[in-house]
Scaffold this motif. Structure first.
Motif, PDB file in Angstrom:
ATOM      1  N   ALA A  43     -16.076 -38.136 -34.508  1.00 59.56           N
ATOM      2  CA  ALA A  43     -16.108 -37.542 -33.175  1.00 59.56           C
ATOM      3  C   ALA A  43     -14.788 -36.841 -32.872  1.00 59.56           C
ATOM      4  CB  ALA A  43     -16.393 -38.611 -32.132  1.00 59.56           C
ATOM      5  N   ASN A  44     -13.677 -37.442 -33.273  1.00 61.78           N
ATOM      6  CA  ASN A  44     -12.382 -36.822 -33.035  1.00 61.78           C
ATOM      7  C   ASN A  44     -12.292 -35.472 -33.715  1.00 61.78           C
ATOM      8  OD1 ASN A  44     -11.454 -38.913 -31.459  1.00 61.78           O
ATOM      9  ND2 ASN A  44     -10.461 -39.999 -33.159  1.00 61.78           N
ATOM     10  N   ALA A  45     -12.839 -35.380 -34.934  1.00 66.15           N
ATOM     11  CA  ALA A  45     -12.798 -34.115 -35.656  1.00 66.15           C
ATOM     12  C   ALA A  45     -13.637 -33.063 -34.937  1.00 66.15           C
ATOM     13  CB  ALA A  45     -13.298 -34.313 -37.082  1.00 66.15           C
ATOM     14  N   LEU A  46     -14.770 -33.457 -34.423  1.00 61.38           N
ATOM     15  CA  LEU A  46     -15.656 -32.508 -33.757  1.00 61.38           C
ATOM     16  C   LEU A  46     -15.124 -32.082 -32.396  1.00 61.38           C
ATOM     17  CD1 LEU A  46     -19.113 -34.109 -34.557  1.00 61.38           C
ATOM     18  CD2 LEU A  46     -18.406 -31.807 -35.198  1.00 61.38           C
ATOM     19  N   ARG A  47     -14.454 -32.975 -31.701  1.00 59.50           N
ATOM     20  CA  ARG A  47     -14.041 -32.639 -30.346  1.00 59.50           C
ATOM     21  C   ARG A  47     -12.724 -31.871 -30.309  1.00 59.50           C
ATOM     22  NH1 ARG A  47     -12.355 -38.554 -27.877  1.00 59.50           N
ATOM     23  NH2 ARG A  47     -10.301 -38.716 -28.827  1.00 59.50           N
ATOM     24  N   SER A  48     -12.055 -31.727 -31.416  1.00 60.62           N
ATOM     25  CA  SER A  48     -10.796 -30.981 -31.417  1.00 60.62           C
ATOM     26  C   SER A  48     -11.081 -29.492 -31.273  1.00 60.62           C
ATOM     27  CB  SER A  48     -10.028 -31.228 -32.710  1.00 60.62           C
ATOM     28  OG  SER A  48     -10.652 -30.580 -33.798  1.00 60.62           O
ATOM     29  N   GLU A  49     -10.164 -28.787 -30.658  1.00 59.75           N
ATOM     30  CA  GLU A  49     -10.308 -27.343 -30.492  1.00 59.75           C
ATOM     31  C   GLU A  49     -10.451 -26.653 -31.839  1.00 59.75           C
ATOM     32  OE1 GLU A  49      -7.260 -23.929 -29.031  1.00 59.75           O
ATOM     33  OE2 GLU A  49      -7.692 -25.508 -27.563  1.00 59.75           O
ATOM     34  N   GLU A  50      -9.625 -27.066 -32.802  1.00 62.56           N
ATOM     35  CA  GLU A  50      -9.671 -26.440 -34.127  1.00 62.56           C
ATOM     36  C   GLU A  50     -10.997 -26.703 -34.822  1.00 62.56           C
ATOM     37  OE1 GLU A  50      -7.350 -28.514 -33.066  1.00 62.56           O
ATOM     38  OE2 GLU A  50      -5.716 -27.104 -32.646  1.00 62.56           O
ATOM     39  N   GLN A  99     -23.864 -37.916 -41.541  1.00 60.10           N
ATOM     40  CA  GLN A  99     -23.132 -38.918 -40.766  1.00 60.10           C
ATOM     41  C   GLN A  99     -22.415 -38.274 -39.581  1.00 60.10           C
ATOM     42  OE1 GLN A  99     -19.520 -40.116 -42.386  1.00 60.10           O
ATOM     43  NE2 GLN A  99     -19.350 -42.060 -41.277  1.00 60.10           N
ATOM     44  N   ARG A 100     -21.722 -37.171 -39.847  1.00 56.03           N
ATOM     45  CA  ARG A 100     -20.982 -36.536 -38.758  1.00 56.03           C
ATOM     46  C   ARG A 100     -21.938 -35.898 -37.754  1.00 56.03           C
ATOM     47  NH1 ARG A 100     -15.611 -33.089 -39.850  1.00 56.03           N
ATOM     48  NH2 ARG A 100     -15.037 -35.158 -40.568  1.00 56.03           N
ATOM     49  N   ALA A 101     -23.038 -35.363 -38.237  1.00 52.21           N
ATOM     50  CA  ALA A 101     -24.010 -34.754 -37.328  1.00 52.21           C
ATOM     51  C   ALA A 101     -24.524 -35.770 -36.317  1.00 52.21           C
ATOM     52  CB  ALA A 101     -25.163 -34.157 -38.126  1.00 52.21           C
ATOM     53  N   ARG A 102     -24.672 -37.034 -36.775  1.00 53.86           N
ATOM     54  CA  ARG A 102     -25.172 -38.065 -35.865  1.00 53.86           C
ATOM     55  C   ARG A 102     -24.198 -38.358 -34.723  1.00 53.86           C
ATOM     56  NH1 ARG A 102     -26.815 -40.961 -40.812  1.00 53.86           N
ATOM     57  NH2 ARG A 102     -29.074 -40.779 -41.059  1.00 53.86           N
ATOM     58  N   THR A 103     -22.941 -38.047 -34.922  1.00 55.43           N
ATOM     59  CA  THR A 103     -21.953 -38.354 -33.883  1.00 55.43           C
ATOM     60  C   THR A 103     -21.938 -37.326 -32.754  1.00 55.43           C
ATOM     61  OG1 THR A 103     -20.117 -37.124 -34.904  1.00 55.43           O
ATOM     62  CG2 THR A 103     -20.491 -39.390 -35.659  1.00 55.43           C
ATOM     63  N   VAL A 104     -22.536 -36.152 -32.981  1.00 51.20           N
ATOM     64  CA  VAL A 104     -22.466 -35.087 -31.979  1.00 51.20           C
ATOM     65  C   VAL A 104     -23.102 -35.538 -30.670  1.00 51.20           C
ATOM     66  CG1 VAL A 104     -23.151 -32.732 -31.398  1.00 51.20           C
ATOM     67  CG2 VAL A 104     -22.414 -33.269 -33.725  1.00 51.20           C
ATOM     68  N   GLY A 105     -24.324 -36.044 -30.740  1.00 46.92           N
ATOM     69  CA  GLY A 105     -25.008 -36.487 -29.527  1.00 46.92           C
ATOM     70  C   GLY A 105     -24.298 -37.628 -28.839  1.00 46.92           C
ATOM     71  N   ASP A 106     -23.764 -38.560 -29.632  1.00 46.34           N
ATOM     72  CA  ASP A 106     -23.058 -39.698 -29.037  1.00 46.34           C
ATOM     73  C   ASP A 106     -21.826 -39.238 -28.265  1.00 46.34           C
ATOM     74  OD1 ASP A 106     -24.879 -41.467 -30.066  1.00 46.34           O
ATOM     75  OD2 ASP A 106     -23.702 -41.938 -31.853  1.00 46.34           O
ATOM     76  N   TYR A 107     -21.095 -38.292 -28.847  1.00 47.60           N
ATOM     77  CA  TYR A 107     -19.893 -37.841 -28.150  1.00 47.60           C
ATOM     78  C   TYR A 107     -20.247 -37.020 -26.910  1.00 47.60           C
ATOM     79  CZ  TYR A 107     -15.274 -36.237 -27.063  1.00 47.60           C
ATOM     80  OH  TYR A 107     -14.105 -35.993 -26.399  1.00 47.60           O
ATOM     81  N   ILE A 108     -21.314 -36.250 -26.978  1.00 44.61           N
ATOM     82  CA  ILE A 108     -21.772 -35.533 -25.778  1.00 44.61           C
ATOM     83  C   ILE A 108     -22.065 -36.518 -24.662  1.00 44.61           C
ATOM     84  CG2 ILE A 108     -23.757 -34.268 -24.827  1.00 44.61           C
ATOM     85  CD1 ILE A 108     -23.765 -32.574 -27.361  1.00 44.61           C
ATOM     86  N   ASN A 109     -22.713 -37.623 -25.005  1.00 43.38           N
ATOM     87  CA  ASN A 109     -23.026 -38.632 -23.985  1.00 43.38           C
ATOM     88  C   ASN A 109     -21.757 -39.239 -23.392  1.00 43.38           C
ATOM     89  OD1 ASN A 109     -25.757 -38.216 -24.354  1.00 43.38           O
ATOM     90  ND2 ASN A 109     -25.975 -39.878 -25.837  1.00 43.38           N
ATOM     91  N   ARG A 110     -20.734 -39.431 -24.215  1.00 44.96           N
ATOM     92  CA  ARG A 110     -19.465 -39.951 -23.685  1.00 44.96           C
ATOM     93  C   ARG A 110     -18.804 -38.933 -22.757  1.00 44.96           C
ATOM     94  NH1 ARG A 110     -18.929 -42.087 -28.981  1.00 44.96           N
ATOM     95  NH2 ARG A 110     -17.396 -40.544 -29.636  1.00 44.96           N
ATOM     96  N   LEU A 111     -18.933 -37.662 -23.117  1.00 46.17           N
ATOM     97  CA  LEU A 111     -18.370 -36.623 -22.252  1.00 46.17           C
ATOM     98  C   LEU A 111     -19.072 -36.584 -20.897  1.00 46.17           C
ATOM     99  CD1 LEU A 111     -17.875 -33.643 -24.746  1.00 46.17           C
ATOM    100  CD2 LEU A 111     -16.072 -34.884 -23.541  1.00 46.17           C
TER     101      LEU A 111
END
Length: 708
Positions: free
Chosen positions: A513-520, A623-635
């Motif tokens: 999630a940290n990798a996906l949420r970074s600007e870069e 694995q990383r794709a599965r984290t996208v929805g979870d992090y959206i929910n946290r946002l």
């Protein structure tokens, strides 16, 4: 008509926010609403503020339920108020009472959508299309002759470009303007029914003149589409002049305050000097001349001067979206439904995750669209003021407008519908404007350029830029590029990169999630998608110019869907980049933190929407794709306490909103119900719920059984 969200308030209603959701606490970041509001107002804040004050004038407000005839009369009278207030004349020359203010004029014009979209568009027809065509395509003599009457509304006019047979294909219109040397006149003619001018604002009733687009023919040569000033009606009788006819389009799906109609011309003669001749002229002898040698470039230069229509629609769509979201989110903080976490207190709608998903993702997109529009407006002002008026700047402006207008107008329609549903049956009432605004904005998706056609224009620019990179390179460079592409595809599609990513993630979802949420990380994923899609289509079409026309067209058509999808992704990237640049300008740390969450929500929502592409092309591991929805929910949870601040920053008050469910009336009703049930429970006289009685008897029976 019954909807779940409109069930009567039940016995468990209460007036307190459930403990699981709280407003921003002292330890959480806070949004500086005033500062954020100023940033959203942009460079032309004063013009927007003045326009909002004017839009609050009840004389300009849409009255629901009028017949289309009554609505048309009302809107025409409203135009006179705009003239009195000098509200839409800022872009005209100072010598004629204008201000030469292009950006500020559009910024103020966009706000009229809050009064009545019919008023906004009819004003746009009169001054943004008809008047602008005379100003930008005509000479100084034309300005002196016709602009004063256009500006004062003495000469209501039409912009007669679109034909029934050639909607977006303006270059192929069939109306002709043939020069007659003997009389030094142009003869305007619509040779068949499909050449009639269609959907023309002001044509059915009010228009006295028109700028008519036609194929200019002189000495047997067709020099392409040019614009001509043509008188349509007698100012006294309002009857069509000889050779001119028309029909009323009648009632439409929306914008019924505008008298759209059809026009046709039967060998109508106009003076040679009625040719708007900035980019092409014909002398008395019938000889054609132009400062632009290429017919194709000349055509796009003439149409490029009219790009302000697309710019203003982009901004107006964003404005309508803000109105909808402010209304729906305000309502969702007050309306309660179902006892999900308490036996006595119902939940506020905005505390439900799905409700947040529905509204916050669209809120994030609206912020992105708003910041992107401000950049588009600055680009427009730079070109039209002359500060940055180069061929490259005009091409960039045209491409940017063609990219952003489709996204914002589609987004407006989607958001208005979702907000309507989010307000349940109340959203369906005319007093809450969702249906009315959606009906009026529906046409935004197909006028001033059909959205799909505009995205094709963007795609052609992207493919052209892609081709330029390889136009002058040698075989060795091309070979190395081809090998690199093949290697990249092999690595992505065989899963090697996914394996490497899996190792880097070390099985920790939080790190993913940290990798996906970074600007870069977001920029890399969004940019890679655009570049890869353009490169793939570009490679597929590489040999098209050498093919016979039919085969080249077939090849292009076989990849049309991919081309348009690439253009949409490019436009979304433009919005994301604009949002990111706007973040860098935020000074208040609390505001910046909250806005960063909103930007991340926008970026990750785009990635989530296209997860299939990222997975199929090996850009994300499963694995990383599965984290996208979870992090959206946290946002969503992080953004929830700041939702009202984010929509309050739009700066629209009751006079602009004019929606019953945003007035706080729902909170009053909920508080009244909560007080009633609270007092009833405290009195001890409240009736016992049957379910409670059954449970009590069950426990008593169980207790007796245990005693035996």
């Amino acid at each position: 008509m019954t909807e779940v969200s409109d069930r009567p308030i039940t016995k468990g209603s209460a007036g307190h926010t459930p403990p699981k959701q709280h407003p921003a606490s002292s330890s959480e970041p806070k949004v500086n609403v005033e500062a954020l509001g100023e940033q959203l107002l942009g460079k032309w804040a004063d013009y927007r503020k003045a326009a909002r004050v004017l839009a609050a004038d009840t004389r300009l407000h849409k009255i629901e339920g009028l017949s289309h005839t009554e609505h048309r009369k009302r809107v025409f009278e409203q135009l006179k108020i705009l003239v009195e207030q000098k509200a839409v004349l800022r872009a005209f020359p100072k010598s004629l009472g204008g201000e030469n203010e292009n950006g500020g004029n559009i910024a103020g014009f966009e706000e009229l959508v809050t009064s009545d979209p019919s008023l906004q568009i009819k004003a746009g027809v009169q001054w943004g299309l008809f008047g602008s065509a005379v100003m930008h395509l005509g000479s100084e003599e034309h300005h002196k002759a016709w602009l004063p009457g256009i500006m004062s509304l003495e000469t209501p006019g039409c912009f007669a470009m679109t034909e029934i047979g050639h909607g977006s294909d303006v270059a192929s219109i069939a109306t002709t303007a043939t020069y007659d040397e003997a009389t030094q006149e142009f003869v305007i003619n619509t040779p068949f029914r499909a050449a009639w001018k269609e959907f023309i604002g002001n044509a059915a009733v009010d228009g006295l003149a028109a700028v008519v687009f036609a194929q200019l023919i002189t000495k047997g040569v067709n020099h392409g589409v040019h614009a001509f000033y043509v008188n349509l009606r007698d100012p006294e009788t309002k009857e069509f002049l000889p050779g001119i006819g028309g029909e009323d389009d009648g009632i439409k799906g929306g914008l019924n305050g505008i008298d759209n109609g059809r026009l046709h011309f039967d060998h109508v003669r106009i003076p040679r000097t009625n040719l708007l001749n900035r980019y092409g002229d014909v002398n008395e002898a019938g000889e054609y001349s132009s400062t632009i040698e290429s017919p194709g470039r000349r055509f796009f230069t003439m149409l490029g001067t009219l790009v302000q229509g697309r710019v203003s629609l982009d901004g107006a769509a964003v404005t309508a979206t803000k109105i909808a979201l402010k209304t729906a989110i305000q309502y969702a903080t007050e309306r309660r439904q179902f006892n999900a976490s308490s036996p006595t207190e119902e939940e506020v709608l905005l505390d439900y995750q799905r409700h947040q998903r529905r509204l916050f993702t669209r809120l994030a997109t609206t912020y992105a669209a708003s910041f992107a529009h401000e950049e588009l407006l600055e680009k427009f002002d730079g070109v039209f003021s002359g500060r940055t008026d180069t061929d490259a700047d005009r091409e960039d402006l045209e491409t940017l407008a063609a990219a952003l207008k489709p996204l914002s107008t589609w987004h407006a329609l989607d958001t208005l519908q979702e907000c309507r549903e989010a307000c349940g049956g109340a959203g369906f009432l005319a007093e809450n404007r969702f249906g009315s605004l959606r009906a009026d904005l529906d046409i935004y998706a197909t006028f001033e350029g059909d959205n799909t056609v505009l995205l094709q224009l963007v795609a052609k620019r992207l493919l052209g830029d892609y081709a330029k990179e390889f136009r002058n390179v040698d075989f060795g460079v091309l070979a190395r590029y081809a090998v690199g592409q093949a290697t990249d595809l092999a690595v992505n599609r065989t899963g090697l990169r996914q394996v490497a990513q899996f190792v880097a993630d070390t099985g920790l979802a939080q790190k993913s999630a940290n990798a996906l949420r970074s600007e870069e990380g977001q920029r890399a994923l969004l940019t890679d998608r655009v570049q890869s899609m353009v490169a793939e289509v570009g490679s597929a079409l590489r040999g098209a110019p050498k093919l016979p026309q039919a085969k080249a067209a077939a090849l292009f058509n076989a990849h049309q869907n991919e081309i348009i999808e690439a253009a949409k992704s490019h436009a979304e990237l433009l919005q994301w980049e604009a949002f990111t640049r706007a973040l860098a300008e935020v000074q208040d740390e609390g505001t910046k933190k909250v806005l960063t969450w909103v930007r991340d929500l926008f970026g990750l929502s785009l990635i989530e929407k296209n997860l299939a592409w990222y997975l199929m092309n090996g850009r994300l591991s499963m694995q990383r794709a599965r984290t996208v929805g979870d992090y959206i929910n946290r946002l969503l949870t992080k953004i929830r306490p700041h939702a009202l601040d984010l929509v309050d920053a739009f700066g629209y008050g009751p006079d602009q909103l004019r929606t019953a469910v945003s007035t706080g009336a729902e909170k009053i009703r909920q508080d009244e119900a909560a007080a009633y049930f609270r007092a009833q429970r405290a009195s001890g006289t409240a009736p016992i719920d049957e379910k409670v009685l059954i449970e009590r008897k069950r426990r008593e029976a169980k207790s007796k059984g245990a005693a035996k």
